[in-house]
Design a protein around this motif. Structure first.
Motif, short mmCIF file in Angstrom:
data_model
loop_
_atom_site.label_atom_id
_atom_site.label_comp_id
_atom_site.label_asym_id
_atom_site.label_seq_id
_atom_site.Cartn_x
_atom_site.Cartn_y
_atom_site.Cartn_z
N PHE A 33 0.84 -1.20 0.00
CA PHE A 33 0.00 0.00 0.00
C PHE A 33 0.88 1.25 0.00
CE2 PHE A 33 -3.67 -2.51 1.36
CZ PHE A 33 -3.06 -3.57 2.01
N GLY A 42 -5.30 13.04 8.10
CA GLY A 42 -5.05 11.64 8.43
C GLY A 42 -4.34 10.89 7.32
N SER A 100 -10.22 -11.55 7.43
CA SER A 100 -10.75 -10.41 8.19
C SER A 100 -9.67 -9.79 9.07
CB SER A 100 -11.92 -10.85 9.06
OG SER A 100 -11.49 -11.83 9.99
N ASN A 102 -5.98 -8.42 8.86
CA ASN A 102 -4.96 -8.07 7.90
C ASN A 102 -4.13 -6.90 8.42
OD1 ASN A 102 -7.02 -6.19 7.64
ND2 ASN A 102 -7.69 -7.00 5.68
N GLN A 104 -1.43 -4.33 8.86
CA GLN A 104 -0.51 -3.68 7.94
C GLN A 104 0.73 -3.23 8.70
OE1 GLN A 104 -2.30 -0.66 5.47
NE2 GLN A 104 -4.00 -1.99 4.87
N GLN B 1 -19.00 6.41 0.80
CA GLN B 1 -17.66 5.99 1.17
C GLN B 1 -17.61 5.77 2.68
OE1 GLN B 1 -14.63 8.58 -0.31
NE2 GLN B 1 -12.97 7.46 0.62
N SER B 32 -13.73 -5.97 10.98
CA SER B 32 -12.56 -5.95 11.87
C SER B 32 -12.11 -4.52 12.11
CB SER B 32 -11.40 -6.72 11.23
OG SER B 32 -11.80 -8.01 10.86
N LEU B 88 -4.67 5.87 16.15
CA LEU B 88 -5.46 5.78 14.93
C LEU B 88 -6.38 4.58 14.99
CD1 LEU B 88 -2.54 6.31 12.35
CD2 LEU B 88 -4.09 8.05 13.25
N SER B 92 -11.66 -2.47 8.54
CA SER B 92 -11.24 -3.25 7.39
C SER B 92 -12.27 -3.15 6.28
CB SER B 92 -11.08 -4.71 7.82
OG SER B 92 -10.70 -5.51 6.72
N ARG B 93 -11.81 -3.03 5.07
CA ARG B 93 -12.70 -3.05 3.92
C ARG B 93 -12.13 -4.04 2.92
NH1 ARG B 93 -11.64 3.11 1.63
NH2 ARG B 93 -9.51 2.81 0.93
N TYR B 95 -10.24 -6.15 -0.19
CA TYR B 95 -8.87 -6.26 -0.67
C TYR B 95 -7.86 -5.98 0.44
CZ TYR B 95 -10.49 -6.48 -5.50
OH TYR B 95 -11.09 -6.84 -6.67
N SER B 96 -8.23 -6.31 1.65
CA SER B 96 -7.32 -6.13 2.78
C SER B 96 -6.95 -4.68 3.03
CB SER B 96 -6.02 -6.94 2.56
OG SER B 96 -6.31 -8.31 2.44
N THR B 97 -7.73 -3.77 2.53
CA THR B 97 -7.44 -2.35 2.79
C THR B 97 -8.10 -1.91 4.08
OG1 THR B 97 -9.34 -1.63 1.50
CG2 THR B 97 -7.27 -1.83 0.33
N LEU B 98 -7.59 -0.83 4.62
CA LEU B 98 -8.10 -0.25 5.86
C LEU B 98 -8.54 1.19 5.62
CD1 LEU B 98 -5.37 -1.42 8.40
CD2 LEU B 98 -7.58 -2.50 7.94
N PHE B 100 -8.75 4.55 7.71
CA PHE B 100 -8.25 5.12 8.96
C PHE B 100 -9.03 6.36 9.36
CE2 PHE B 100 -4.37 2.86 10.01
CZ PHE B 100 -4.06 2.21 8.84
N GLY B 101 -9.22 6.51 10.68
CA GLY B 101 -9.67 7.79 11.21
C GLY B 101 -8.49 8.75 11.23
N LYS B 102 -8.78 10.01 11.58
CA LYS B 102 -7.73 11.01 11.57
C LYS B 102 -6.86 10.98 12.81
CE LYS B 102 -10.39 13.93 8.47
NZ LYS B 102 -11.12 15.20 8.26
#
Lengths: 115, 110
Positions: A33, A42, A100, A102, A104, B1, B32, B88, B92-93, B95-98, B100-102
């Motif tokens: 990523f 952020g 679920s 993952n 990073q 979003q 998650s 932070l 989880s969304r 494709y294993s992406t996250l 993040f909050g600010k």
């Protein structure tokens, strides 16, 4: 010990230059990523990749491209740098695509200044 | 979003107190949740993740998840000055992406 490395900690470039930011991970992770982090905004996802030669746009891909020719290496390219791309750039990697869980792992970051 | 909301802080607590950090998320389908700690000038590092309703404890840290209220929290017991950092929250969304909050800045005073 897991490790994500980035080619530079600090980088200063001029407007219009082509900029390459390199990221290497030694954990054999499938996913990689690129984020940028700005005060008050952020962490925002630019691009990600879940396999060699695969790439997916994140939330803010405009003005950026990526390359993943080898599993361990993921490059972020600024085709023509602009001052609004001055930011902290963070690379991350993760395993277990589709799971679920993952976590990073992040690299140390590259602080890019575009003059 | 998808959105993850956190109070930016700073949250100030005295040493030895309990620090309570909160996060709300917009997507009811989120599975998650992750809490990362980021020291000034450093990159984020994972503290805890949680995917079941209820509490999950790890040392001085407790993560709490309430899916009905779409609310995640992190409690830090016996807060130390070394806990001063930005925390932070992420969900989880695909494709294993996250997302993040600010982040919430925590300041623990000796």
């Amino acid at each position: 010990d897991v490790k994500v490395t980035q080619s530079s900690r600090y980088l200063v470039k001029r407007t219009g230059e082509k900029v390459f930011l390199e990221c290497v991970q030694d954990m054999d992770h499938e996913n990689m990523f690129w984020y940028r982090q700005d005060p008050g905004l952020g962490l925002r996802l630019i691009y990600f990749s879940y396999d060699v030669k695969m790439k997916e746009k994140g939330d803010i891909p405009e003005g950026y491209s990526v390359s993943r020719e080898k599993k361990e290496r993921f490059s972020l390219i600024l085709e023509s740098a602009s001052t609004n791309q001055t930011s902290m750039y963070l690379c991350a990697s993760s395993d277990l695509s589709g799971s679920s869980y993952n976590e990073q792992f992040f690299g140390p970051g590259t602080r890019l200044t575009v003059l | 979003q998808k959105e993850v909301e956190q109070n930016s802080g700073p949250l100030s607590v005295p040493e030895g107190a309990i620090a309570s950090l909160n996060c709300t998320y917009s997507d009811r389908g989120s599975q998650s949740f992750f809490w990362y700690r980021q020291y000034s000038g450093k990159s984020p590092e994972l503290i805890m993740f949680i995917y079941s309703n209820g509490d999950k404890e790890d040392g001085r840290f407790t993560a709490q998840l309430n899916k009905a209220s779409q609310y995640v929290s992190l409690l830090i017991r016996d807060s130390q000055p070394s806990d001063s950092a930005t925390y932070l929250c992420a969900d989880s969304r695909g494709y294993s992406t996250l997302t993040f909050g600010k982040g919430t800045m925590l300041l623990v005073s000796p």
